[in-house]
Design a protein around this motif. Sequence first.
Motif, short mmCIF file in Angstrom:
data_model
loop_
_atom_site.label_atom_id
_atom_site.label_comp_id
_atom_site.label_asym_id
_atom_site.label_seq_id
_atom_site.Cartn_x
_atom_site.Cartn_y
_atom_site.Cartn_z
N PHE A 91 -36.21 23.90 51.68
CA PHE A 91 -36.83 22.58 51.66
C PHE A 91 -35.85 21.54 51.13
CE2 PHE A 91 -41.04 24.51 52.20
CZ PHE A 91 -41.68 23.53 52.90
N ASP A 92 -35.17 21.85 50.03
CA ASP A 92 -34.21 20.90 49.46
C ASP A 92 -33.08 20.61 50.44
OD1 ASP A 92 -35.76 20.92 47.23
OD2 ASP A 92 -34.39 22.09 45.99
N LYS A 93 -32.60 21.65 51.09
CA LYS A 93 -31.46 21.50 52.00
C LYS A 93 -31.80 20.61 53.18
CE LYS A 93 -28.08 24.35 54.47
NZ LYS A 93 -27.72 25.74 54.84
N VAL A 94 -33.05 20.70 53.65
CA VAL A 94 -33.45 19.96 54.83
C VAL A 94 -33.99 18.58 54.51
CG1 VAL A 94 -34.95 19.99 56.86
CG2 VAL A 94 -33.95 22.12 56.04
N LEU A 95 -34.72 18.46 53.40
CA LEU A 95 -35.51 17.26 53.17
C LEU A 95 -34.91 16.27 52.19
CD1 LEU A 95 -39.07 18.88 52.98
CD2 LEU A 95 -37.85 18.03 54.98
N LEU A 96 -33.87 16.65 51.44
CA LEU A 96 -33.34 15.76 50.41
C LEU A 96 -31.93 15.29 50.73
CD1 LEU A 96 -34.47 17.58 47.14
CD2 LEU A 96 -35.57 15.64 48.27
N TYR A 97 -31.53 14.22 50.05
CA TYR A 97 -30.14 13.78 50.10
C TYR A 97 -29.27 14.82 49.43
CZ TYR A 97 -31.68 9.03 51.24
OH TYR A 97 -32.23 7.93 51.84
N THR A 98 -28.05 14.98 49.91
CA THR A 98 -27.08 15.84 49.23
C THR A 98 -26.33 15.01 48.20
OG1 THR A 98 -25.44 15.38 50.94
CG2 THR A 98 -26.83 17.31 51.25
N GLU A 99 -25.48 15.68 47.45
CA GLU A 99 -24.78 14.99 46.37
C GLU A 99 -23.85 13.89 46.87
OE1 GLU A 99 -22.76 17.89 44.10
OE2 GLU A 99 -24.57 18.83 43.31
N ASN A 100 -23.34 14.04 48.10
CA ASN A 100 -22.44 13.01 48.62
C ASN A 100 -23.19 11.90 49.35
OD1 ASN A 100 -23.27 14.39 50.85
ND2 ASN A 100 -21.24 14.85 51.64
N GLY A 101 -24.53 11.87 49.14
CA GLY A 101 -25.30 10.79 49.72
C GLY A 101 -25.74 11.02 51.14
N VAL A 102 -25.54 12.23 51.64
CA VAL A 102 -25.91 12.53 53.02
C VAL A 102 -27.02 13.56 52.99
CG1 VAL A 102 -25.10 13.39 55.24
CG2 VAL A 102 -23.57 12.10 53.77
N GLY A 103 -28.17 13.24 53.60
CA GLY A 103 -29.30 14.14 53.60
C GLY A 103 -30.01 14.11 54.93
N THR A 104 -31.31 14.39 54.89
CA THR A 104 -32.06 14.47 56.12
C THR A 104 -31.96 13.19 56.92
OG1 THR A 104 -33.65 16.03 55.20
CG2 THR A 104 -34.38 14.75 57.05
N CYS A 105 -32.09 12.06 56.27
CA CYS A 105 -32.10 10.80 57.00
C CYS A 105 -30.73 10.40 57.50
CB CYS A 105 -32.68 9.69 56.14
SG CYS A 105 -34.47 9.77 56.02
N PHE A 106 -29.69 10.99 56.94
CA PHE A 106 -28.35 10.65 57.39
C PHE A 106 -27.63 11.84 58.02
CE2 PHE A 106 -29.33 7.68 54.00
CZ PHE A 106 -29.01 6.48 54.59
N GLY A 107 -28.34 12.97 58.11
CA GLY A 107 -27.71 14.16 58.70
C GLY A 107 -27.01 14.98 57.64
N ASP A 108 -27.30 16.26 57.58
CA ASP A 108 -26.66 17.17 56.63
C ASP A 108 -25.32 17.59 57.21
OD1 ASP A 108 -25.85 19.24 55.04
OD2 ASP A 108 -27.87 19.96 54.67
N GLU A 109 -24.23 17.10 56.65
CA GLU A 109 -22.91 17.30 57.25
C GLU A 109 -22.55 18.78 57.29
OE1 GLU A 109 -20.23 14.84 55.13
OE2 GLU A 109 -20.56 13.12 56.42
#
Length: 523
Positions: A91-109
Amino acid sequence: MTQFKKGLEEASKFLPNNNHLAINPEDGKWSSETKKGTTRMRIDEDTNMKSSSNGFKGLKNHGRDEDACEEGRANKQTALYTEESELSDLFDKVLLYTENGVGTCFGDESVETGLRKDKQPQRNKRGSSRGKGRGKKQGSKNTVDLGTLLILCAQAISTSDFRTAKELLKQVRENSSPFGDASQRMSHYFANGLEARLAGYNIRTQVFYSALVARTSSAADILKAYHLHISTCPFSQFSIFFANYMIFKFAEKATTLHIIDFGIAFGFQWPNLIQKLSSRPNRPCKLRITGIELPQSGLRPAERIEETGRRLKKYCERFDVPFEFNFIASRNWELIKLVDLKIQSNETVAVNCLDRFKNLLDETVEDNSPRDTVLKLIREVKPDIFVHAVRSGSYNAPFFATRFREALFHLSAIYDMLDATIDHNNKERLVIEREFHGQEIMNVIACEGSERIERPETYKQWQVRHIRAGFKALPLDQEFMKLFRCKMKAWYHKDFELDEDGNWMLQGWRGRIFYGSSCWVPT
């Protein structure tokens, strides 16, 4: 059928005569629904939702040997904790921002990079069905035009020529497969729908159709498929990004943000916004969510939406965002009243609907269109912003043959897109095709009247409805659109397209429009 009904009557004698079929684990008392067909619940920051370590509370078996079962129970708890931990990480991996500011809404790099390395040779191909299929006729020199066979079969059914329809359907079955290329996979699910429609002309109709649609998938299964979907297709990803961006923008100075979500489902949209709210320079505003969803069949019609509320509450606790969750589980959204939404004074109200008003009936079934009724309810709410994303399709005709042609034309592009972006043997792709598009095809083809709930309209038709209900469209943020175009080009297949028309953000594939997103305010 007679024997089945008799058995059902006999079994019904063992059920209680009242509706008290649930127990509140907090006090052990019987509980019931507040209204027939409608269930409501509230989870707020003062509610203690904690349970015992094994997931139950107050349930004991005094007759069992605790010492003999201690090891087995510990193993079960360890497995449960491991599963919950893995699911939470997903859930965290898919639905939240990552530490570098990239998450679900910006694409998980990290996810994107892994997928694209595996998919690049296939994703760059021009033809989606060239030599990749695994259908029953793979390698055959005789090319079968499945689309033509399907159309001829539908025409035969519409003219009650059932003998011809069955012969054509047999040919489709012999040449289609859920594991083949795009045409073979799509034809397999269209054949399922045609077979169900043929069965509708005899006594087996309800049994056949109920068996096909009775399957339900867990949040974990849907999340895995959703993860693959947003990594390879921008439609849901960008629709959520658009909605969350606009809602956050309007709630910049809000002390309480009340989101009324028509079709909340698993609530995948909101953890990202919760995380964003926690990053505000001042104290995070209180978040109230009223989730509206269809009830499930069975003794716990609101089980899934309750699970959604608990999941969102955990995210709010994690990010220190005050939270309150209300829900309405109802089959008739047009019967919801303003008082049911529990709107409070001095709160910023945002109404959200992502591709769920297509399930409302229209004027071809009822004189007073439920679609217009729900839009009038939203107008009565006087929201600060109303975000609406629609599946732009024209396969809502009341005439079967016309509707079948339009659905085949529209969904063939969907399967072409999946074939061009995802490997054939991917398990999550099968979930997407079976649970999402397969069930939609079944409903569009096999059902009529009020039983047909898949009724997409074009974004231009929805625009007319919005204006008629008393809304005006907000202009698109051009900086935002520029960012979207850059992200689509960087993350996704080159044949995905982003455009705009009449304050609608449009998304498509190879020249065909599939999704539209827009923001509205009362006039």
